[in-house]
Motif scaffolding. Structure first.
Motif, mmCIF file in Angstrom:
data_model
loop_
_atom_site.group_PDB
_atom_site.id
_atom_site.type_symbol
_atom_site.label_atom_id
_atom_site.label_comp_id
_atom_site.label_asym_id
_atom_site.label_seq_id
_atom_site.Cartn_x
_atom_site.Cartn_y
_atom_site.Cartn_z
ATOM 1 N N ASP A 204 2.329 4.726 -0.616
ATOM 2 C CA ASP A 204 1.632 5.981 -0.881
ATOM 3 C C ASP A 204 2.447 6.806 -1.873
ATOM 4 O O ASP A 204 3.326 7.572 -1.489
ATOM 5 C CB ASP A 204 1.412 6.747 0.427
ATOM 6 N N LYS B 45 2.137 8.904 -5.935
ATOM 7 C CA LYS B 45 1.252 9.399 -6.977
ATOM 8 C C LYS B 45 2.001 9.514 -8.296
ATOM 9 O O LYS B 45 3.143 9.965 -8.332
ATOM 10 C CB LYS B 45 0.667 10.760 -6.600
ATOM 11 N N ASN C 209 -3.464 5.657 -7.067
ATOM 12 C CA ASN C 209 -2.051 6.014 -7.223
ATOM 13 C C ASN C 209 -1.782 6.899 -8.433
ATOM 14 O O ASN C 209 -0.648 7.304 -8.664
ATOM 15 C CB ASN C 209 -1.191 4.755 -7.334
ATOM 16 N N ASN D 210 0.829 -1.211 0.000
ATOM 17 C CA ASN D 210 0.000 0.000 0.000
ATOM 18 C C ASN D 210 0.859 1.256 0.000
ATOM 19 O O ASN D 210 0.558 2.230 0.690
ATOM 20 C CB ASN D 210 -0.943 -0.012 1.200
#
Length: 385
Positions: A250, A252, A278, A248
């Motif tokens: 984090d 972008k 994402n 998971n």
């Protein structure tokens, strides 16, 4: 049971596939044009189908021999113990190809191989007729310079079919090539990544799947799932392991395109792939792209100008891309195109380029390496407003 396995690939990606196999723990690899050969058992067949991002298919190598006549082809095929893998109800589908060989008629070669396989099955099962109403076993006879290679396809649909891209742009890039571009760039989720000409989102989605460690074959089926030699619980165990391996992280990725319809398609594809959270999608012309962040990556597949009337537009686009990308502070950028004058138009010679094929189109993957961030620097992400 131990098999000789072949992971096939697009020309130019053999070493990328080999590196993937090494990361999965395989050794003693033989790298040739369009394929990497290694040893494995039933678990390895399942693992490689599930996890290889840049391979086209996983094949079982059944035999290799020289044949300059149909009789030699027949006898070489007959000598194979086909019944050790193919059950009495198996549907035996033969495909073929021949390059620079005396046996140049592919339909005739396919017919001879099918007859020989049936004779071998008669020997195994002691019967004359086969219903062929069971699972599919695709046999390929590939002849190169009179050397015959007989294989069984364990994948079914090509491994580029992940299951998330029912919708695509006008000139879609295969998922396997997009994944290879990301792997070759050495991008890591701690670095900003953008595709300002994202089309239907394939590069961004493949990068997000790599960043999240999502197995590319997790949400699709394989023809060998119906084979008797591979227990169903083995497939279930490998899928369970793959699901548990998803992280998971984090991060972008920015994916933008001037075409709003394509952005909508890309969003839908990302949802199906399970990576929508994402990727930040935005309708934007590449000429408007900018960032104050440092040490980012651009990986992109712009138009090539292959269509009549597009040439001048593409040349202007490449010049504008060069100006935009060079204004980014210490970024790395990676561009694939078939245009022979790309570097001249872009205004900068690449640090490295690599010949790759996008479908049947010969391209070059131009790689421009920026500096790496200091080790004590925390990762920067796009701020989504």
């Amino acid at each position: 049971m131990n098999y000789t396995l072949i992971a096939t690939s697009t020309f130019g990606l053999e070493k990328v596939v080999a590196n993937e196999l090494k990361d999965l723990g395989y050794e003693d690899l033989t790298i040739e044009n369009g394929r990497v050969t290694f040893e494995g058992d039933e678990m390895d067949i399942v693992t490689c189908n599930m996890w290889l991002r840049t391979a086209d298919r996983v094949l079982i190598k059944m035999a290799e021999f020289k044949a300059e006549s149909f009789e030699e082809l027949f006898q070489g095929t007959l000598a194979v113990q086909w019944g050790d893998i193919i059950p009495i109800t198996g549907f035996m589908h033969v495909v073929g190809k021949s390059v620079k060989s005396k046996l140049y008629s592919v339909p005739d070669c396919q017919s001879i191989v099918k007859k020989a396989v049936i004779e071998a099955m008669k020997r195994k099962y002691r019967r004359d007729l086969f219903s062929e109403d069971g699972a599919e076993y695709k046999i390929e006879v590939a002849i190169l310079k009179d050397i015959v290679t007989l294989t069984l396809d364990t994948s079914g649909s090509g491994l580029h079919k992940r299951g998330y891209r029912e919708l695509a742009g006008e000139a879609p890039m295969k998922e396997t090539l997009a994944a290879a571009m990301v792997l070759l760039s050495k991008w890591e989720p701690s670095r900003i990544l953008a595709d300002p000409l994202c089309g239907s989102g394939t590069i961004a989605i493949e990068a997000a799947m790599i960043g999240r460690n999502i197995a590319p074959g997790l949400n699709r089926s394989f023809v060998s799932e119906q084979w008797d030699i591979i227990p169903q619980d083995l497939w279930e165990d490998i899928r369970k392991f793959a699901r548990n391996s998803i992280n998971n992280k984090d991060f972008k990725i920015l994916a933008s395109d001037i075409n709003g319809r394509l952005i909508k398609t890309a969003k839908e594809n990302a949802e199906k792939a399970g990576v929508a959270e994402n990727i930040f999608f935005q309708k934007m012309d590449v000429r408007e792209f900018s960032s104050k962040k440092k040490y980012g990556f651009i990986i992109t597949n712009p138009p090539y100008g292959e269509r009549i009337g597009e040439g001048k537009e593409v040349e202007v686009l490449y010049k504008d891309m060069g100006e935009v990308f060079r204004n980014l502070n210490e970024w790395s950028y990676f561009v694939i195109t078939s245009h022979p004058e790309f570097e001249k138009l872009f205004g900068e010679k690449s640090h490295k380029n690599r010949k790759l094929y996008n479908g049947r189109i010969q391209c070059y993957y131009y790689q421009y390496f920026g500096p790496t961030p200091p080790k004590d620097k925390k990762p920067e992400f796009f701020k989504i407003v």
